[in-house]
Design a protein around this motif. Sequence first.
Motif, short mmCIF file in Angstrom:
data_model
loop_
_atom_site.label_atom_id
_atom_site.label_comp_id
_atom_site.label_asym_id
_atom_site.label_seq_id
_atom_site.Cartn_x
_atom_site.Cartn_y
_atom_site.Cartn_z
N GLU A 76 -10.77 -9.52 -13.58
CA GLU A 76 -10.47 -9.85 -12.18
C GLU A 76 -10.45 -11.36 -11.99
O GLU A 76 -9.59 -11.92 -11.32
CB GLU A 76 -11.58 -9.25 -11.31
CG GLU A 76 -11.11 -8.70 -9.98
CD GLU A 76 -12.17 -7.86 -9.30
OE1 GLU A 76 -12.56 -6.83 -9.89
OE2 GLU A 76 -12.61 -8.26 -8.22
N VAL B 247 0.83 -1.20 0.00
CA VAL B 247 0.00 0.00 0.00
C VAL B 247 0.87 1.26 0.00
O VAL B 247 0.55 2.25 -0.65
CB VAL B 247 -0.94 -0.01 1.23
CG1 VAL B 247 -1.48 1.36 1.53
CG2 VAL B 247 -2.09 -0.98 1.02
N GLN C 294 -2.29 -0.05 -13.87
CA GLN C 294 -3.66 -0.58 -14.00
C GLN C 294 -3.89 -1.25 -15.35
O GLN C 294 -4.88 -1.00 -16.04
CB GLN C 294 -4.69 0.52 -13.80
CG GLN C 294 -4.57 1.16 -12.43
CD GLN C 294 -4.72 2.65 -12.53
OE1 GLN C 294 -5.76 3.13 -12.99
NE2 GLN C 294 -3.73 3.39 -12.11
N ARG D 26 -4.46 -1.74 -4.49
CA ARG D 26 -5.39 -0.86 -3.75
C ARG D 26 -4.91 0.57 -3.80
O ARG D 26 -5.67 1.50 -3.97
CB ARG D 26 -5.48 -1.33 -2.30
CG ARG D 26 -6.90 -1.37 -1.80
CD ARG D 26 -7.08 -2.00 -0.46
NE ARG D 26 -6.41 -1.28 0.59
CZ ARG D 26 -5.75 -1.90 1.56
NH1 ARG D 26 -5.66 -3.21 1.58
NH2 ARG D 26 -5.15 -1.20 2.51
N ALA D 27 -3.62 0.75 -3.64
CA ALA D 27 -3.07 2.11 -3.58
C ALA D 27 -3.05 2.77 -4.94
O ALA D 27 -3.29 3.95 -5.06
CB ALA D 27 -1.65 2.06 -3.00
N ALA D 28 -2.77 1.97 -5.96
CA ALA D 28 -2.53 2.57 -7.26
C ALA D 28 -3.74 2.59 -8.17
O ALA D 28 -3.81 3.39 -9.08
CB ALA D 28 -1.39 1.84 -7.96
N SER D 29 -4.70 1.69 -7.95
CA SER D 29 -5.73 1.55 -8.97
C SER D 29 -6.89 2.48 -8.75
O SER D 29 -7.30 2.74 -7.64
CB SER D 29 -6.22 0.11 -9.01
OG SER D 29 -7.10 -0.12 -7.93
N LYS D 30 -7.41 2.94 -9.88
CA LYS D 30 -8.63 3.75 -9.84
C LYS D 30 -9.79 3.01 -10.50
O LYS D 30 -10.91 3.40 -10.44
CB LYS D 30 -8.40 5.08 -10.57
CG LYS D 30 -7.37 5.96 -9.86
CD LYS D 30 -7.44 7.40 -10.32
CE LYS D 30 -6.92 7.63 -11.71
NZ LYS D 30 -5.45 7.53 -11.81
N ASN D 31 -9.44 1.94 -11.21
CA ASN D 31 -10.51 1.18 -11.83
C ASN D 31 -10.29 -0.29 -11.61
O ASN D 31 -9.42 -0.69 -10.87
CB ASN D 31 -10.59 1.51 -13.33
CG ASN D 31 -9.30 1.16 -14.04
OD1 ASN D 31 -8.64 0.17 -13.71
ND2 ASN D 31 -8.91 1.98 -14.99
N LYS D 32 -11.08 -1.12 -12.27
CA LYS D 32 -11.04 -2.54 -11.95
C LYS D 32 -10.05 -3.33 -12.78
O LYS D 32 -9.86 -4.49 -12.59
CB LYS D 32 -12.43 -3.14 -12.18
CG LYS D 32 -13.43 -2.70 -11.13
CD LYS D 32 -14.81 -2.72 -11.76
CE LYS D 32 -15.76 -1.71 -11.17
NZ LYS D 32 -15.25 -0.38 -11.01
N VAL E 199 2.84 5.15 -3.07
CA VAL E 199 2.63 6.52 -2.58
C VAL E 199 3.97 7.25 -2.47
O VAL E 199 4.08 8.43 -2.78
CB VAL E 199 1.94 6.47 -1.19
CG1 VAL E 199 1.79 7.86 -0.61
CG2 VAL E 199 0.59 5.79 -1.30
N TYR F 75 0.55 -0.88 -11.03
CA TYR F 75 0.85 0.56 -10.98
C TYR F 75 0.16 1.31 -12.12
O TYR F 75 -0.39 2.38 -11.95
CB TYR F 75 2.36 0.75 -11.06
CG TYR F 75 2.85 2.12 -10.66
CD1 TYR F 75 3.09 3.10 -11.63
CD2 TYR F 75 3.09 2.44 -9.33
CE1 TYR F 75 3.55 4.35 -11.27
CE2 TYR F 75 3.56 3.69 -8.96
CZ TYR F 75 3.79 4.64 -9.93
OH TYR F 75 4.25 5.89 -9.57
#
Lengths: 687, 403
Positions: free
Chosen positions: A611, A87, A167, A226-232, A91, A165
Amino acid sequence: MKKRIKIPFKNAVGMLGGYAKDRIVEQIRLIAFIIIYLVAFQMIILRVPLSNALSLAGGIGLVVFGLAFFLEGLMLGLMPLGERVGVKLPVKFGILFIAIFGIFLGFGSTVAEPAISSLRTAGAGVTAWDAPMLYMLLERNTQALVYSIGAGVGIAVALGMFRFYYQLSIKPFIYTIIPIALALSVLLSFDETLRSIIGLAWDSGAVTTGAVTVPLVLAMGIGVSRAASKNKASGGGFGVIMLASALPVLSVLILGISLRSTSPEITTEDHFFSKENREYALKLFDDESAILNHAFTRGSEIGRKSFFADDELYHNKLNQLANNPKVLKELLGSMSFDAWLSKRASDSERKYIASVKTEPLDVISGVPVSTVLKQESKIALQAVIPLTLLLLLVLLLFLREKLRYKDEFFLGIAFTLVGMILLTSGIRLGLGPLGSQVGAQLPRAFSKEAKFIDSKMITPFDTTIVFSTIALDGTKKQFFNLTEESGTKVVEFEQKNYDKVNNIYEYVIKRPPLLGPNLTILGILLVLLFAFGMGFGATMAEPALNALGITVEELTVGAIKRSQILFVVSLGVGIGLVLGVLRILYDIPLIWLILPGYLILLPLTYFSEDEFSSMAWDCGGVTTGPVTVPLVLAMGLSIGGELNVIDGFGILGCASLMPIITVLTFGLITRARQKRIVNASIENDDE
Amino acid sequence: MNRDNAKSEKSFSPSRAVWKTQLDKGTHAPHRVSRITCIVNKLFSDKIVEQVFKLGISSIFDETGRTAREFITPRSLGLPGSTIKLESTPVDVFRFTVQRKQARMVMDYLVRVGNFNIPGRGTIFSQDLIEFTKKEPKFIDFDGVDGVDDVAHDIPYLQKLSYVICVLSVPGSGEKLAKVALDLGICVPLITHGISNDLRDQMGLIRITIPPEKEVVHLITPEQDTESIIKLLLEEGRLNKPGRGFIYQTPISYGLIDTRMRVGRQQYAASMEQIIAAIDQLKGNTMWRKRLDTSDVNSIDQQLWLPNDNCEISVISDEDTEDLLKLAGMNAGATGSTVSRLKIITSGAKEQKASSLVQSTFSVSAEKTNDVVDALLEHSAVGIKASERLQVLDSPAAYIHTF
C-alpha cells in the motif's frame, strides 16, 4: 422526512464566511513560504529590488484564491464523480470495458492538459544542429510526441484499473517497467543522436499527470479498488499515477527510436546553416524563413553568417532587423529585440546595429491581464470540461446511475474552473514573473565575470565631461556622470566603447558577479540552497499533491496526516532540484543521476508494504504541477542559458525521483515505529 | 440517569423485545448471536484473518481505523526530561458473528493465536446482539482446527465493560478526546471515520460549509465509570453545543483490552498500564479501580440525555442502498445515521464481487426500535444477500443535542 432547516441570512453569511476564511487561510499558509523565500532571496541575497511589485502581488493574490477554489472544487465535484464511477464500473462491466474506458480517459486527459507547453518551454534553448532529434520531437513532430505521451498515459490508466480489478500488487509493475525504461535510457545514451531525448522522456513522465487528471484518476482508482478488492494487495487506489508517469517515458523513448532514421545528424552550427546543408535543414523546418528565424533566436553570429554566405546580405538583414518591425517579428518571433541583443547578438552585431539604428522600435510591454484571463479560461475549459463530460456520460448512460447531490457537483465544477483560471493566471502574472526575476539573477551567484545585460547609445558624446581618478596603487580610471530616469550616476568610461568618427559612446550595462570572481564555490552552494528552498516551497503549494495528501489522510483514517505527506514529498523535491541543478552546472549526463536513483528505489520498494509503495510512487508523479514547473523551468533555463547548456531537461525528472525515495523511507520509519510498539509489548510480556 | 435506575431497568431489553416481535411476525428470522470485534495492528491483520477463516467462519467485516498512543521520547540535544507526542497506528477493526454458545471458545482461540493478552497487540471483545441475516452463523467444529488443543480456557477476561462511541462533527476533535482517554488511563482509543449527512441534507447548498465526514472515537470503559467518562468527554468535546456530535454506549459481554497507552522510556520496573492490566487480570474485572469524580461537571443539560433504553441498530448493505435505508429509518423515527465504509473479506473459492459495503448505524429510542427495524428490513436485502445484515444491540445511554 424532516423539514428543510431555514438558516437565517446572518447565520448563513457567518457560516459561509468561516468556510471561505478557513480555506483561504490554509492556502496562504501553504504558499507563504515560497513567496517569502523568493522575495527575500531576491532582495536580501541577490540585492536586486523587485520590479512590478504591485503586479506580482496581484498575481500572487490570484494564486491564493485560485488554489482555494480549485481544491474545494475538486473535493465537491470531480473527485466524488470519479469515485462513484470507479465504484460502479466493476459491478456492472467487465475488465475489457473498464480498460477501454481507462485508455480513453488517460489519452484524453493528456491531450487536453497543457503539459506539453512545459516541455517546449524547457526546450526553448534546444538547437537544431546540436540536438536535431530533440528539436524534431519538440518542434516538428509535436503531435506525435503528444500522442505518444497520451498513449502511454492511456495504457497506464487501463493497466491501473486492471491491477485493481485483479487485486495485483504494484511491485511486479515497478520491477518490469522501470528496469526496461532504465535499460533503454542506457542504450540510447550510447547513440549521439538519441542521447538528447533521454531528458525529454523522463521529464515527459514527470509533467503528464496534471492538476485535474491526478485527483480524477486517483478518485476513480479508489472507487475501483474499493469495489473490486477483497484484500490489501491492490493498494487502496494508488499506483495509477506511477504508471502514468513511467509509461510515457517508455513511449517517448520508443518514439525517438522509431524516428531515428528520419533525423538529420548532429553537426556544427556553421555547417547546419550553410547552403550545402539546406536540404537536410529543411527536414526540421517548413521553409528557409523558419531556418533564418532559428538562426536568429537560437544561433550565434557564426550561424547567421553561414546562412547568408554573403556579408552584404547579412548586414542588410541586420539593418532591417534594427529598423523594420515586420522583419523583426519574422526573424525573432515572440522574442523581444532587447532580449535578442543581450542574449544572442555578438559584440560586433550589437555595434553594427547601434550604428544603423535610426529610431527606437515600439516595445511590447507585456500581455494585458484580460488577455491572460481569456487565454487561461480557454485552457481551463479544455482541461476540465471534456473529462467531466466523459465521466458523466459513463455514469448516466452506461452505468445508469444518478448523480448524487447535483447542486454540490455543479458548484464543484464551477469552483474547479474558476480556481484553475485564477491559479494559472496568477502564476503567469505573479508567481512565474517573480520566479523569472530571481532566476535571471541567479547565475550571478556563480559567475566569475560580469555579464552583458544591455547597451545604450549616448550620442552625441561630449568627451569633455570625462574626468580621471587615481587609486592608491596609482591605477588611473576615467568616469563620467550619466543622468537617467532613475537619477544621476557615475559610469566608468572605456575608450573601446567610444566611436570617435560618429561621436557615439556605447554605454554597456553589465551584471556583476554576486560574490566576486574568487567565491564561485560559495556561489554554487548558494544556488543549490536556492534550488532546494524553491523546490520545497513550491511543492507545498501544489494542488494535486494536496489532493493526494487529503486522500491519504482519509484512507488511513488519519494515521498518516496530510501535513506529513506534504513535508516529506516537498523535502524530496527540494533534494531532487539540487540534483537537477548540479546536472546543469556540471553537465552531468542525466542517466548518471537517474540510474543510481532508481537502483536505490527498487530495493526500498521491495522492503516496503504494498500500500505504501503504491502511494510513494504516486507521490513522485504528482509533484511537478502548475506551481512548481514554471518556477523550476525559469531557474533551469536561466542557469542553463548562462552556461550554454543545450537544454533544461532532466530537472523535472530528478524532482520526481527523489520524493519517491523520501516517502518510501518515511514509510519504513513509520513501520519501524509500529513494530516498536509490538516489540516493546513482547519484551514486557510476563508469560 | 444514574446507576440505580440502570440496575432496576436492566431486566427490560429493547433488543429482546425486537427479537420477540420479529419472531412472532415470522418474516425475517432473528438470530441471537455474539459479535466479536478485534482491533488489530495492521502488521497482524493477515494472521488474524487467516486464523478466523481456519475456524470455518466465512466472512469478516473489516473497517480501517487508527489507535492513538503517547510516545515518550527523550528530549533532543541531551536536554533533561522527555517529550510526549500523540501518535497514531493504523489498525484493522474486524467484526464477525458467531453462535452465542461458541463465542467463548472462538475468543479463547483468537486470544491464543493473536496474543491479545499482551498489551500492545490489540483488543478483542464480544457483544451479544440480535442479528437478521440470510443464514445463521454456522456451528464451528473445533475438532478439525489445528492448535485448538493448546488453547487455554481460563483466560481472565474483563467483565462489566461498556463500549462508548463518540461521533464528532468538528474535524480534529477526535485527537482531543483520544488525549483525554489516554490521560485518564481508560484504554487505547480507536478512531474511525464516518459520514453523516442528516443535518446537511436539510440545509440546501449551504451544507457545503459543514463537512460530512465525522470522526468516531471508540472507547472501552469500566461500566461503573461510564457515566462519568461520558460527562468528561461531553465537556472536552463541547458536545453540549448543537451540531457538534453525540455519544452513546453499548454493553460488552467480556473482552481483553489493549492497555499499552504509552510507548517509550519508563521510569520504573513496570509501567502503570502493566500494573493496572495485572490487577485487572487478577480481579477479573475493573470494579476495583477508583471511581472518577465528576461531580463538578455541571454543564451538561440533563434534558438532553436520551432515555436509558435505546438501541443501536446497524445495517450492513451495499453502498447504493445507503440513502434508501437512511430515509426509511428516519421516516420510521430514527434521528439520523452515521455511515462507515467496510470491506468484506470472504474465505473459500466463492467469487464475491460485491460493491463496497457500508454500515449505517442508527441510535434509536426503545419505543421506535421495532418500527425502525421493520422499515430497514423492508428496504434492505437482508435475507437475500449473504453480505447484508441488520444487527440490534441495547444502548443503555445516549447524549445528543439537536436544533
